[in-house]
Design a protein around this motif. Structure first.
Motif, PDB file in Angstrom:
ATOM      1  N   HIS A  69       0.847  -1.197   0.000  1.00  0.00           N
ATOM      2  CA  HIS A  69       0.000   0.000   0.000  1.00  0.00           C
ATOM      3  C   HIS A  69       0.878   1.240   0.000  1.00  0.00           C
ATOM      4  O   HIS A  69       2.104   1.146   0.040  1.00  0.00           O
ATOM      5  N   ILE A  70       0.251   2.403  -0.101  1.00  0.00           N
ATOM      6  CA  ILE A  70       0.929   3.709  -0.245  1.00  0.00           C
ATOM      7  C   ILE A  70       1.868   3.667  -1.455  1.00  0.00           C
ATOM      8  O   ILE A  70       3.028   4.072  -1.383  1.00  0.00           O
ATOM      9  N   LEU A  71       1.357   3.189  -2.570  1.00  0.00           N
ATOM     10  CA  LEU A  71       2.188   3.038  -3.759  1.00  0.00           C
ATOM     11  C   LEU A  71       2.287   4.328  -4.566  1.00  0.00           C
ATOM     12  O   LEU A  71       3.157   4.448  -5.433  1.00  0.00           O
ATOM     13  N   THR A  72       1.424   5.290  -4.298  1.00  0.00           N
ATOM     14  CA  THR A  72       1.462   6.529  -5.083  1.00  0.00           C
ATOM     15  C   THR A  72       2.708   7.346  -4.788  1.00  0.00           C
ATOM     16  O   THR A  72       3.173   8.097  -5.655  1.00  0.00           O
ATOM     17  N   SER A  73       3.269   7.202  -3.584  1.00  0.00           N
ATOM     18  CA  SER A  73       4.455   7.986  -3.243  1.00  0.00           C
ATOM     19  C   SER A  73       5.751   7.305  -3.671  1.00  0.00           C
ATOM     20  O   SER A  73       6.821   7.888  -3.524  1.00  0.00           O
ATOM     21  N   LYS A  74       5.653   6.086  -4.189  1.00  0.00           N
ATOM     22  CA  LYS A  74       6.852   5.365  -4.632  1.00  0.00           C
ATOM     23  C   LYS A  74       6.948   5.476  -6.149  1.00  0.00           C
ATOM     24  O   LYS A  74       5.952   5.342  -6.850  1.00  0.00           O
ATOM     25  N   ASN A  75       8.173   5.729  -6.640  1.00  0.00           N
ATOM     26  CA  ASN A  75       8.298   5.916  -8.080  1.00  0.00           C
ATOM     27  C   ASN A  75       8.233   4.584  -8.832  1.00  0.00           C
ATOM     28  O   ASN A  75       8.295   3.508  -8.240  1.00  0.00           O
ATOM     29  N   ARG A  76       8.075   4.671 -10.129  1.00  0.00           N
ATOM     30  CA  ARG A  76       7.829   3.508 -10.968  1.00  0.00           C
ATOM     31  C   ARG A  76       8.971   2.501 -10.914  1.00  0.00           C
ATOM     32  O   ARG A  76       8.753   1.288 -10.839  1.00  0.00           O
ATOM     33  N   LYS A  77      10.200   3.018 -10.921  1.00  0.00           N
ATOM     34  CA  LYS A  77      11.369   2.133 -10.888  1.00  0.00           C
ATOM     35  C   LYS A  77      11.421   1.338  -9.587  1.00  0.00           C
ATOM     36  O   LYS A  77      11.725   0.143  -9.585  1.00  0.00           O
ATOM     37  N   ARG A  78      11.119   2.007  -8.494  1.00  0.00           N
ATOM     38  CA  ARG A  78      11.152   1.340  -7.190  1.00  0.00           C
ATOM     39  C   ARG A  78      10.101   0.233  -7.113  1.00  0.00           C
ATOM     40  O   ARG A  78      10.374  -0.880  -6.654  1.00  0.00           O
ATOM     41  N   LYS A  79       8.890   0.507  -7.603  1.00  0.00           N
ATOM     42  CA  LYS A  79       7.829  -0.497  -7.581  1.00  0.00           C
ATOM     43  C   LYS A  79       8.157  -1.672  -8.493  1.00  0.00           C
ATOM     44  O   LYS A  79       7.876  -2.824  -8.161  1.00  0.00           O
ATOM     45  N   ARG A  80       8.774  -1.383  -9.620  1.00  0.00           N
ATOM     46  CA  ARG A  80       9.163  -2.448 -10.553  1.00  0.00           C
ATOM     47  C   ARG A  80      10.213  -3.350  -9.927  1.00  0.00           C
ATOM     48  O   ARG A  80      10.149  -4.580 -10.045  1.00  0.00           O
ATOM     49  N   ASN A  81      11.177  -2.766  -9.215  1.00  0.00           N
ATOM     50  CA  ASN A  81      12.216  -3.566  -8.572  1.00  0.00           C
ATOM     51  C   ASN A  81      11.674  -4.365  -7.391  1.00  0.00           C
ATOM     52  O   ASN A  81      12.214  -5.420  -7.066  1.00  0.00           O
ATOM     53  N   LEU A  82      10.601  -3.893  -6.770  1.00  0.00           N
ATOM     54  CA  LEU A  82       9.998  -4.618  -5.656  1.00  0.00           C
ATOM     55  C   LEU A  82       9.247  -5.861  -6.117  1.00  0.00           C
ATOM     56  O   LEU A  82       8.928  -6.721  -5.308  1.00  0.00           O
ATOM     57  N   ARG A  83       8.944  -5.962  -7.417  1.00  0.00           N
ATOM     58  CA  ARG A  83       8.239  -7.133  -7.939  1.00  0.00           C
ATOM     59  C   ARG A  83       9.096  -8.386  -7.924  1.00  0.00           C
ATOM     60  O   ARG A  83       8.596  -9.489  -7.840  1.00  0.00           O
ATOM     61  N   ARG A  84      10.400  -8.209  -8.048  1.00  0.00           N
ATOM     62  CA  ARG A  84      11.298  -9.355  -8.214  1.00  0.00           C
ATOM     63  C   ARG A  84      11.420 -10.176  -6.940  1.00  0.00           C
ATOM     64  O   ARG A  84      11.430  -9.626  -5.841  1.00  0.00           O
ATOM     65  N   ASP A  85      11.529 -11.481  -7.098  1.00  0.00           N
ATOM     66  CA  ASP A  85      11.840 -12.345  -5.972  1.00  0.00           C
ATOM     67  C   ASP A  85      13.342 -12.336  -5.739  1.00  0.00           C
ATOM     68  O   ASP A  85      14.123 -12.174  -6.685  1.00  0.00           O
ATOM     69  N   VAL A  86      13.748 -12.486  -4.493  1.00  0.00           N
ATOM     70  CA  VAL A  86      15.165 -12.538  -4.153  1.00  0.00           C
ATOM     71  C   VAL A  86      15.410 -13.762  -3.279  1.00  0.00           C
ATOM     72  O   VAL A  86      14.479 -14.358  -2.740  1.00  0.00           O
ATOM     73  N   LEU A  87      16.661 -14.125  -3.150  1.00  0.00           N
ATOM     74  CA  LEU A  87      17.029 -15.249  -2.294  1.00  0.00           C
ATOM     75  C   LEU A  87      17.171 -14.774  -0.856  1.00  0.00           C
ATOM     76  O   LEU A  87      17.551 -13.629  -0.605  1.00  0.00           O
ATOM     77  N   VAL A  88      16.882 -15.654   0.065  1.00  0.00           N
ATOM     78  CA  VAL A  88      17.023 -15.334   1.480  1.00  0.00           C
ATOM     79  C   VAL A  88      18.502 -15.156   1.799  1.00  0.00           C
ATOM     80  O   VAL A  88      19.347 -15.929   1.342  1.00  0.00           O
TER      81      VAL A  88
END
Length: 65
Positions: A31-50
């Motif tokens: 939530h509160i995605l309107t204050s986050k820029n497009r690049k940041r939201k796109r990078n948050l989509r990716r899965d990462v290793l623990v």
């Protein structure tokens, strides 16, 4: 002795890859995605290793250790 139960929350949050590594999703994309820029939201989509520092805890919660 009874079997170890896995932590139900860990079952939903982590996946094991074919090579045995643990994948997780990144935080801060609910939530509160309107204050986050497009690049940041796109990078948050990716899965990462623990991270290795947390790996033992996650493996214990999944009943793999």
């Amino acid at each position: 002795m009874p079997k170890m139960k896995t932590v139900a929350g860990a079952k939903k949050r982590f996946k094991v890859t074919g090579s045995g590594q643990i994948k997780r999703q990144k935080a801060n994309r609910s939530h509160i995605l309107t204050s986050k820029n497009r690049k940041r939201k796109r990078n948050l989509r990716r899965d990462v290793l623990v991270d290795p520092t947390n790996l033992n805890i996650v493996l214990h919660c999944l009943g793999m250790k």
